[in-house]
Design a protein around this motif. Structure first.
Motif, PDB file in Angstrom:
ATOM      1  N   LYS A   1       0.841  -1.200   0.000  1.00 53.82           N
ATOM      2  CA  LYS A   1       0.000   0.000   0.000  1.00 53.82           C
ATOM      3  C   LYS A   1       0.886   1.264   0.000  1.00 53.82           C
ATOM      4  O   LYS A   1       0.649   2.210  -0.749  1.00 53.82           O
ATOM      5  N   MET A   2       1.916   1.246   0.824  1.00 58.23           N
ATOM      6  CA  MET A   2       2.796   2.403   0.919  1.00 58.23           C
ATOM      7  C   MET A   2       3.497   2.664  -0.414  1.00 58.23           C
ATOM      8  O   MET A   2       3.669   3.803  -0.842  1.00 58.23           O
ATOM      9  N   PHE A   3       3.897   1.583  -1.070  1.00 57.95           N
ATOM     10  CA  PHE A   3       4.588   1.718  -2.358  1.00 57.95           C
ATOM     11  C   PHE A   3       3.650   2.332  -3.399  1.00 57.95           C
ATOM     12  O   PHE A   3       4.041   3.198  -4.171  1.00 57.95           O
ATOM     13  N   ARG A   4       2.405   1.874  -3.416  1.00 51.96           N
ATOM     14  CA  ARG A   4       1.428   2.356  -4.409  1.00 51.96           C
ATOM     15  C   ARG A   4       0.986   3.784  -4.137  1.00 51.96           C
ATOM     16  O   ARG A   4       0.672   4.520  -5.054  1.00 51.96           O
ATOM     17  N   ARG A   5       0.914   4.146  -2.874  1.00 52.02           N
ATOM     18  CA  ARG A   5       0.268   5.418  -2.525  1.00 52.02           C
ATOM     19  C   ARG A   5       1.233   6.469  -1.996  1.00 52.02           C
ATOM     20  O   ARG A   5       0.899   7.231  -1.095  1.00 52.02           O
ATOM     21  N   SER A   6       2.443   6.461  -2.513  1.00 54.30           N
ATOM     22  CA  SER A   6       3.414   7.498  -2.149  1.00 54.30           C
ATOM     23  C   SER A   6       3.920   8.141  -3.434  1.00 54.30           C
ATOM     24  O   SER A   6       4.997   7.804  -3.921  1.00 54.30           O
ATOM     25  N   PRO A   7       3.110   9.057  -4.016  1.00 53.87           N
ATOM     26  CA  PRO A   7       3.449   9.619  -5.335  1.00 53.87           C
ATOM     27  C   PRO A   7       4.829  10.273  -5.387  1.00 53.87           C
ATOM     28  O   PRO A   7       5.452  10.311  -6.443  1.00 53.87           O
ATOM     29  N   TYR A   8       5.316  10.736  -4.232  1.00 60.37           N
ATOM     30  CA  TYR A   8       6.633  11.398  -4.221  1.00 60.37           C
ATOM     31  C   TYR A   8       7.773  10.412  -4.440  1.00 60.37           C
ATOM     32  O   TYR A   8       8.921  10.811  -4.614  1.00 60.37           O
ATOM     33  N   LEU A   9       7.471   9.109  -4.415  1.00 66.25           N
ATOM     34  CA  LEU A   9       8.508   8.105  -4.696  1.00 66.25           C
ATOM     35  C   LEU A   9       8.499   7.675  -6.157  1.00 66.25           C
ATOM     36  O   LEU A   9       9.409   6.976  -6.612  1.00 66.25           O
ATOM     37  N   ASP A  10       7.455   8.074  -6.894  1.00 65.89           N
ATOM     38  CA  ASP A  10       7.251   7.539  -8.245  1.00 65.89           C
ATOM     39  C   ASP A  10       8.377   7.855  -9.217  1.00 65.89           C
ATOM     40  O   ASP A  10       8.580   7.139 -10.185  1.00 65.89           O
ATOM     41  N   ARG A  11       9.104   8.933  -8.976  1.00 70.28           N
ATOM     42  CA  ARG A  11      10.168   9.333  -9.915  1.00 70.28           C
ATOM     43  C   ARG A  11      11.487   8.619  -9.614  1.00 70.28           C
ATOM     44  O   ARG A  11      12.461   8.772 -10.337  1.00 70.28           O
ATOM     45  N   LEU A  12      11.535   7.861  -8.526  1.00 67.97           N
ATOM     46  CA  LEU A  12      12.806   7.258  -8.095  1.00 67.97           C
ATOM     47  C   LEU A  12      12.981   5.845  -8.649  1.00 67.97           C
ATOM     48  O   LEU A  12      12.009   5.129  -8.873  1.00 67.97           O
ATOM     49  N   PRO A  13      14.237   5.452  -8.869  1.00 72.23           N
ATOM     50  CA  PRO A  13      14.473   4.079  -9.309  1.00 72.23           C
ATOM     51  C   PRO A  13      14.070   3.061  -8.235  1.00 72.23           C
ATOM     52  O   PRO A  13      14.135   3.347  -7.043  1.00 72.23           O
ATOM     53  N   VAL A  14      13.628   1.895  -8.717  1.00 74.86           N
ATOM     54  CA  VAL A  14      13.237   0.814  -7.808  1.00 74.86           C
ATOM     55  C   VAL A  14      14.326  -0.245  -7.837  1.00 74.86           C
ATOM     56  O   VAL A  14      14.615  -0.829  -8.889  1.00 74.86           O
ATOM     57  N   LEU A  15      14.941  -0.458  -6.696  1.00 76.07           N
ATOM     58  CA  LEU A  15      15.990  -1.467  -6.598  1.00 76.07           C
ATOM     59  C   LEU A  15      15.348  -2.797  -6.228  1.00 76.07           C
ATOM     60  O   LEU A  15      14.769  -2.961  -5.155  1.00 76.07           O
ATOM     61  N   SER A  16      15.449  -3.734  -7.163  1.00 78.36           N
ATOM     62  CA  SER A  16      14.845  -5.046  -6.960  1.00 78.36           C
ATOM     63  C   SER A  16      15.956  -6.042  -6.648  1.00 78.36           C
ATOM     64  O   SER A  16      16.848  -6.245  -7.464  1.00 78.36           O
ATOM     65  N   LEU A  17      15.923  -6.633  -5.464  1.00 79.45           N
ATOM     66  CA  LEU A  17      16.971  -7.578  -5.089  1.00 79.45           C
ATOM     67  C   LEU A  17      16.836  -8.837  -5.939  1.00 79.45           C
ATOM     68  O   LEU A  17      15.746  -9.340  -6.154  1.00 79.45           O
ATOM     69  N   ARG A  18      17.946  -9.317  -6.444  1.00 79.31           N
ATOM     70  CA  ARG A  18      17.922 -10.475  -7.332  1.00 79.31           C
ATOM     71  C   ARG A  18      17.884 -11.758  -6.524  1.00 79.31           C
ATOM     72  O   ARG A  18      18.405 -11.826  -5.412  1.00 79.31           O
ATOM     73  N   PRO A  19      17.273 -12.804  -7.124  1.00 81.79           N
ATOM     74  CA  PRO A  19      17.177 -14.082  -6.406  1.00 81.79           C
ATOM     75  C   PRO A  19      18.530 -14.584  -5.909  1.00 81.79           C
ATOM     76  O   PRO A  19      18.623 -15.126  -4.816  1.00 81.79           O
ATOM     77  N   GLU A  20      19.612 -14.358  -6.682  1.00 84.91           N
ATOM     78  CA  GLU A  20      20.904 -14.891  -6.237  1.00 84.91           C
ATOM     79  C   GLU A  20      21.439 -14.141  -5.016  1.00 84.91           C
ATOM     80  O   GLU A  20      22.118 -14.712  -4.175  1.00 84.91           O
ATOM     81  N   GLN A  21      21.087 -12.858  -4.902  1.00 87.67           N
ATOM     82  CA  GLN A  21      21.480 -12.124  -3.688  1.00 87.67           C
ATOM     83  C   GLN A  21      20.743 -12.682  -2.479  1.00 87.67           C
ATOM     84  O   GLN A  21      21.301 -12.841  -1.394  1.00 87.67           O
TER      85      GLN A  21
END
Ligand code: ZN
Length: 248
Positions: free
Chosen positions: A152-172
């Motif tokens: 919910k926080m990710f979807r409803r925080s418009p001020y974060l929308d311009r920032l890159p999303v760091l997705s942790l990889r399965p191997e990490q």
């Protein structure tokens, strides 16, 4: 000085009408430095590691009050840890100022499948390797919340929308589990922070966080079960090993 999570907890406590009693928590006096019973206090062994990377915790309303919250541990170890309470209808101006501070490159740490593909990155720039002192410092934005709250926080925080999303990889994630006998696919905040630190080349902070969480769990459970702390146990030995390897 109390760290960011400690301050947020104090502010949240002051706002609550009735004293918060965590389910399964203990109701006796707690140490202000570590939230544990004085008999199980672990302030004396709190590790701190100098890092270039920072952490910005965006915490669900009740999270700072939970005795098992691990954002607290991140703030113990990483000096540049910031913490803000999340609300759907408003945003702390200090959080916006932090996100706009040119010394930081913020990354929202979240599974990539929930974000537009063009936002997703799987690593952070490590300009330190090139000796570029003017380069920005990575700032990892973590949602300190349950998974449902975090979505919910990710979807409803418009001020974060311009920032890159760091997705942790399965191997990490797999690497982390191999080292730490991980249980399932859910990681607590300090585990995610450890993975981010490792990714940013902050191995000392990553290892320290990895070793610190089991020590906290040990103290917490021993207090809950009214047993003494085992200062010579595996958890403490491992943390001492990690800390002393950084001194040398
Ligand atoms: Zn303490």
């Amino acid at each position: 000085m109390p760290h960011a999570v400690s301050l947020l907890r104090a502010a949240r406590l002051a706002r609550s009408a009735k004293p918060f009693l965590a389910r399964g928590g203990f109701k006796r006096e707690r140490c202000a430095g570590c939230r544990l019973l004085p008999s199980h206090c672990m302030c004396a062994i709190r590790p701190s590691v100098a890092t270039r990377a920072g952490v910005c915790l965006i915490m669900a309303d009740i999270e700072p009050l939970k005795p098992t919250n691990t954002g607290w541990l991140v703030a113990d170890v990483v000096a540049d840890t910031f913490a803000f309470g999340w609300a759907r209808t408003e945003v702390d101006p200090a959080l916006l100022a932090l996100l706009n501070d040119p010394q930081w490159q913020p990354y929202v740490v979240f599974p990539g499948q929930y974000a537009a593909p063009e936002r997703v990155v799987q690593g952070v720039e490590q300009p330190a390797m090139h000796g570029d002192a003017a380069a920005k410092r990575p700032l990892f934005i973590l949602f300190d919340a349950t998974w449902a709250e975090a979505r919910k926080m990710f979807r409803r925080s418009p001020y974060l929308d311009r920032l890159p999303v760091l997705s942790l990889r399965p191997e990490q994630i797999t690497q982390y589990k191999l080292r730490n006998s991980g249980r399932d696919d859910h990681f607590c905040t300090s585990e995610v922070a450890a993975m981010c630190m490792n990714l940013a080349g902050e191995g000392a902070a990553g290892k320290t966080l990895e070793a610190y969480l089991p020590v906290f769990s040990h103290h917490y459970l021993r207090a809950k079960n009214q047993q003494p702390v085992d200062w010579a146990g595996a958890e403490h030995l491992r943390l001492r090993e990690v800390v002393s390897s950084q001194d040398s």
